[in-house]
Motif scaffolding. Structure first.
Motif, mmCIF file in Angstrom:
data_model
loop_
_atom_site.group_PDB
_atom_site.id
_atom_site.type_symbol
_atom_site.label_atom_id
_atom_site.label_comp_id
_atom_site.label_asym_id
_atom_site.label_seq_id
_atom_site.Cartn_x
_atom_site.Cartn_y
_atom_site.Cartn_z
ATOM 1 N N LEU A 1 0.859 -1.168 0.000
ATOM 2 C CA LEU A 1 0.000 0.000 0.000
ATOM 3 C C LEU A 1 0.904 1.229 0.000
ATOM 4 N N LEU A 2 1.089 1.786 -1.183
ATOM 5 C CA LEU A 2 1.915 2.995 -1.278
ATOM 6 C C LEU A 2 1.047 4.186 -0.902
ATOM 7 N N THR A 3 1.610 5.067 -0.091
ATOM 8 C CA THR A 3 0.831 6.226 0.341
ATOM 9 C C THR A 3 1.516 7.518 -0.085
ATOM 10 N N ARG A 4 0.701 8.480 -0.389
ATOM 11 C CA ARG A 4 1.212 9.814 -0.702
ATOM 12 C C ARG A 4 1.962 10.326 0.524
ATOM 13 N N GLU B 1 -7.678 7.268 19.576
ATOM 14 C CA GLU B 1 -6.294 6.849 19.374
ATOM 15 C C GLU B 1 -5.660 7.694 18.294
ATOM 16 N N TYR B 2 -4.375 7.865 18.427
ATOM 17 C CA TYR B 2 -3.650 8.702 17.462
ATOM 18 C C TYR B 2 -2.230 8.155 17.347
ATOM 19 N N PRO B 3 -2.082 7.054 16.618
ATOM 20 C CA PRO B 3 -0.736 6.521 16.405
ATOM 21 C C PRO B 3 -0.051 7.102 15.165
ATOM 22 N N PRO C 1 2.246 16.123 4.524
ATOM 23 C CA PRO C 1 2.930 14.843 4.733
ATOM 24 C C PRO C 1 1.950 13.667 4.618
ATOM 25 N N GLY C 2 2.472 12.477 4.573
ATOM 26 C CA GLY C 2 1.645 11.269 4.549
ATOM 27 C C GLY C 2 0.666 11.272 5.703
ATOM 28 N N GLY C 3 -0.494 10.709 5.465
ATOM 29 C CA GLY C 3 -1.492 10.615 6.528
ATOM 30 C C GLY C 3 -2.312 11.875 6.722
ATOM 31 N N HIS C 4 -1.940 12.942 6.060
ATOM 32 C CA HIS C 4 -2.721 14.176 6.080
ATOM 33 C C HIS C 4 -3.349 14.276 4.689
ATOM 34 N N PRO C 5 -4.533 13.676 4.528
ATOM 35 C CA PRO C 5 -5.044 13.445 3.177
ATOM 36 C C PRO C 5 -5.238 14.704 2.327
ATOM 37 N N GLU C 6 -4.754 14.603 1.110
ATOM 38 C CA GLU C 6 -5.117 15.611 0.121
ATOM 39 C C GLU C 6 -6.316 15.075 -0.643
ATOM 40 N N GLU D 1 0.704 6.422 9.842
ATOM 41 C CA GLU D 1 1.147 7.743 9.430
ATOM 42 C C GLU D 1 0.542 8.821 10.324
ATOM 43 N N ASN D 2 -0.767 8.870 10.333
ATOM 44 C CA ASN D 2 -1.430 9.939 11.081
ATOM 45 C C ASN D 2 -2.839 9.444 11.419
ATOM 46 N N ALA D 3 -2.827 8.295 12.113
ATOM 47 C CA ALA D 3 -4.030 7.480 12.201
ATOM 48 C C ALA D 3 -4.955 7.851 13.357
ATOM 49 N N LEU D 4 -5.281 9.108 13.434
ATOM 50 C CA LEU D 4 -6.241 9.605 14.427
ATOM 51 C C LEU D 4 -7.607 8.953 14.199
ATOM 52 N N LYS D 5 -8.176 8.431 15.260
ATOM 53 C CA LYS D 5 -9.454 7.716 15.159
ATOM 54 C C LYS D 5 -10.263 7.951 16.429
#
Lengths: 389, 389, 389, 389
Positions: free
Chosen positions: A304-307, D173-175, A323-328, D269-273
């Protein structure tokens, strides 16, 4: 990440006009946000509606100076071309049938055109527009916005550099459900013109979304279509244009593909998806979760490649802002087309060579799209016979 | 839930024989587990290999009494039919070309046949087998196992009772990647016979997996195919049978569909997926996550129906063994076909009427499958012309 | 794949008895299917209910010979131990409080015990059962079935061989929603005994599902708990046992973790999930999609490892029955515990050494589970103070 | 959808200054894009770096007039307050320890403050800042940007109107994994200040991301924390601030919760849930797929609510820019905070009452966040004792 691209922003902003996109129009507002996100443009003029009064009202709402709000695109092209600080570029966001007449007015005056898709409502106009662009010093940018997504760029690069080996299959689909009922007869303005041949052209779903899927499949795979066989259909009684199409494709070089576009598939909002398979691996991308790209090297686990993640390539990072995980999302992808256009326009302005990394759909891509729609309709009329493009 | 169905289990187990399925065969072992899960069968006899010695060895490994292990299916049919406690049913799990010759030996002796798909390796055999079944007192069950999944049953029921309105679209796909390279030439026995026309028949991917997707699309939608246009292809050089097919379908009554099956789509293990859209809603189901069914009533939020969950219907609960969240898989779906067969066989045994809820694919479905494969090949030979079925 | 493990099946099936599991019981039927799947057992005797009449009726439904259906487990233990072909192993599938008294009757007669979890309803019984097992020649297998899933085995192996480096974090959660309302007062038999301290023991959600999550976290990570701090709560008014617990954990060696179990989290069916993070990578596994394991080597793209796929290790293949993409589920994972038990029992039978690959939860794991529950309750009574285990 | 909100945009843009956010800073660029997206601001002044030279260079890159680029925030506050067209609002995007000293300079001069989180680096500063805001006529907006996401707004509204009944559980959670190795010692500027107590304050992961998760849990659930027990830890040797925290929470009114934040969880990456469960239903939301909200009414099938879809409420539509299926992302959520601030500032400007729908985090929320961090650290120092807040 190329957030606001530092040195780039020192260039003065591009003075932008807009044709169409008055109050209530969906895509006009999208273009304006897209133009603002990376700060390369100032919207300074507009012919925002085919009704002069609505144009003026929309201009006021957008904070345009009244002297730069026009009753029609021709007046705008003529006057702005004469102004010392007239617009350098124009965004055309009208229904399809107006793309051609509007675009040529600006092209012939050297004003760059950023035009919504499909290029035109018919093939003849599309061909003339290609010629008009060739004769003009101005640039023509077609907003096939989905090709602005970072992971779409990455997919294209991965194919280009051979990660997938020789491409065998390109599977494209673009189901929606918003036209599952005859909403064009109950007040939806978006539905009205999109189902009206006079404004949309020969294709309904094929033109509105099929062209996006087709462009994206070609963009990622790097392939050229050879021929297609289509079964185009209208499910909603009384509708004048197609709302579903099944297409089989044969690409030059031997790859094959399928394309399904539909506006009547309940449960699908905007589910554009492209899958490409080659001798060495496969890629899968979905528009509704655009920050991800699935990649499987043949015989290895799926990745799973991520931006912004570990596997992101420079071509993706170059058009990313976070950055990754901060969705565009959709608007950032659209903004990338505007920013790529800005880089080309700014290079043109100063006589410099455009950075070869700059990438945007052109009038030629637009012609391919209209050719695709036309071929689908023609094939379908001939009961799905193969039609060369 | 119908765990072990209490009163049902009081019926003595059905004495089962097996043709094919010796050591190393994949599908034979699957059939045996499927037959055991709900405890309706005793495996008591076998002609487990075309090589007598391997048959005997496999029989020993399975704990069969040596007197019930046969060198060939014909001897088995003859002798078992004479035994007082001979087999009541036989599972045929050979390569495709042997289905027909094996099946008729048992049918004509009144032994029920549970046969793997596709029905036969060619259309002529399929038609003869339909007739043989009609002339026999025995039942014929075809293991299109995917129609045993509870949420597939639920999907079919939801369509049947009108939850989706009139069906417009049936989208079927079944991509795999295990034949992306010529593994049939490097020792994979599974690949060897599946790519060999002499054993598989006219269709490669179309027969092996296309038939599954087609059967499932029809099973869920309740539609009958009218005609199809196919582009069938072999990507791997030297391979004798197709490994990819693109098919456009037109159903009786006006619905349309597409079917894509592939054995060369890297990153897909067994990604069978069926989507059905009607005037009032849509359904989506994927084999790799079989406990879920997506349902969208037009104009309402999407729902995730789960096997055993709040939205599960009786038809799903009837063939479930565990509560929601305790996933059932491929083997349980397969077991359901065996258990449905058992209910029909036990009813037959006692002269009772079969419970109308009992549902399994029959020889008629098998004929449809072989007809589908044949039509795909014929259409493709005629460059994708529409072929009536 | 180890489908039916060829040579293994030549060993005669193990004669199995069952305590509990009469008509209508959920877990009894699950155990029976699990015992059948890989064909290592014959169910030949039972004391299937605490009510003799129901025991007999259930025995008839299951097709047991009347002479082997007992009124109570003690009579069964005594008589079966004397029979020449008496049971070699017994499955105990009663409510928790009966595990101990039943188990010792069989252990002391040398009959192997396969017992449902949690081990016992209190710590004292658990300790006595450990001793009873030590004094017996028989084996004790605890059906923490989730540790039978192939990708759980793979996760454990990946941690053990160092793929994750030193483990820092183990995050466990097991939310359900079936007890969000007081269903124990409206006729749910499952809910009745599970919320009754007399039958369940000191823990409600902690005992029923918390023990599973805890066992699995330890099984995968290979860590030993040092101490915990818990906030255990009952949300549904009038309920006598906990239905939710929040637990912080400290493992020996410095790793930390959290565990959340709940029976009142609407929208969760059986959402057991374990995540393990180390200095070199992370793993994530969810019970409701058990064929997948997410693996991220630090600084590389995330990988989706699949049962039967390219990244599957031998330890996963060893306990798999179907190829990748053909999902195995809850019953197959459960069957693996039964088959591992069978391998150990068969080795014992013939005096051979057990294959070191054989892996099943033991009475010692059961003691750990009951210790965990007790520690949670004790910590919570002391307002979440840390409690050593 | 409220695309550019027509009448709203007629108000002149707000003149904005920025403190911090020079070249290379991540969050400054994010704030600038967020301020541009809905076109309510003009960035006209800046003290962009603690180094005057870098401030000037960054100002030039951003196209600011040199006379409006300052060497430090105090000079900027003093001079801009005197200018006729001086800034009306300032964005403070420095490391945490500078939030307080910068903010008071602007607050006392009546300039609205838009400040990044956490509010301050310590509790004393936070309390003083609350007072300074109370004494000022200016507004204070804290950019807990995740509360700008449309489906987060929807979740809050659904809880508020009772869709979930009484709330029982809030699981946060926020890993992340970007600090799994000591990257602060190998040149990552972002990592450097975030792991430095002098600049970040007492909390590491707790301050940087824990505060986000905590704010969001409270924002959605509408609950107030009563007390917490925390196990805060630093896994990476030599790091001065925490990089992982496990927290148990008790809310006023009896709800409970857990919060896990981590910067060392490989694969995140930024998995806030955030998950919220009540007596009548549950909600689940994940930041990395922010356009979706899972909703399960107790006893009914799970629903996937989508931004712009059939189940979207007005509160979500009000802060949306695109139709369903056209994903909005992190920057749009952030832009919503800016636009809400603009609406409040513009109302203030004209003496009007703010639309009651306008919603943004305030200095009071900031104090709660710093209180949370402080309580976590204090609890952890006391070995996880419960600490009232």
């Amino acid at each position: 990440m190329a957030i606001e691209g530092t040195t780039e922003t020192r260039a003065p902003r591009i003075r932008l006009g807009m044709v169409g996109g008055g109050s209530g129009a969906f895509i006009g507002a999208v273009h304006r946000i897209a133009a603002r996100i990376d700060d390369h443009y100032d919207l300074v003029a507009g012919a925002l509606s085919s009704t002069p009064e609505r144009s003026r009202q929309s201009g006021a709402e957008l904070g345009l100076h009244p002297s730069r709000v026009y009753d029609d695109f021709k007046s705008m092209a003529i006057r702005e071309a004469r102004l010392k600080d007239g617009i350098e570029a124009v965004a055309i966001v009208t229904p399809n049938h107006m793309h051609y007449p509007a675009a040529i007015e600006f092209l012939k005056r050297g004003i760059h055109v950023i035009c919504d898709k499909p290029l035109t409502s018919n093939l003849a106009d599309a061909k003339k527009l290609v010629k008009a662009t060739e004769s003009s010093d101005a640039l023509f940018i077609l907003t096939h916005n989905y090709s602005g997504y970072p992971m779409v760029r990455q997919a294209r690069e991965m194919v280009a550099r051979g990660d997938l080996g020789d491409i065998r299959l390109v599977q494209m689909e673009y189901p929606q459900d918003w036209l599952a009922e005859p909403v064009e007869r109950s007040g939806s303005k978006q539905a009205e013109w999109r189902t009206d041949p006079a404004r949309s052209g020969v294709g309904g779903s094929t033109g509105d979304i099929g062209t996006h899927a087709y462009q994206l499949g070609c963009f990622i795979s790097g392939l050229e279509l050879d021929e297609l066989a289509a079964d185009v259909h209208t499910f909603v009684p009384g509708r004048q244009l197609d709302d579903n199409a099944h297409v089989m494709l044969r690409f030059k070089g031997g790859a094959k593909g399928m394309l399904w576009c539909s506006q009547v598939a309940s449960g699908n909002e905007n589910a554009l998806k492209v899958r490409v398979y080659g001798t060495k691996g496969g890629l899968e991308w979905e528009q509704e979760n655009p920050n991800y790209l699935w990649y499987t090297p043949l015989g290895e686990p799926k990745r799973l490649l991520t931006r912004g993640g570990a596997g992101a390539l420079d071509v993706a990072a170059r058009v990313s802002r976070t950055p990754g995980g901060h969705p565009e999302g959709y608007l950032e992808g659209f903004a990338t087309i505007y920013s790529e256009a800005a880089r080309a326009i700014q290079a043109k302005r100063t006589g410099k060579t455009v950075d070869p990394a700059v990438l945007y759909p052109t009038v030629a891509d637009g012609l391919k799209g209209v050719t695709f729609v036309t071929a689908c309709i023609n094939s379908s009329k001939r009961n799905g016979a193969w039609v060369k493009v």
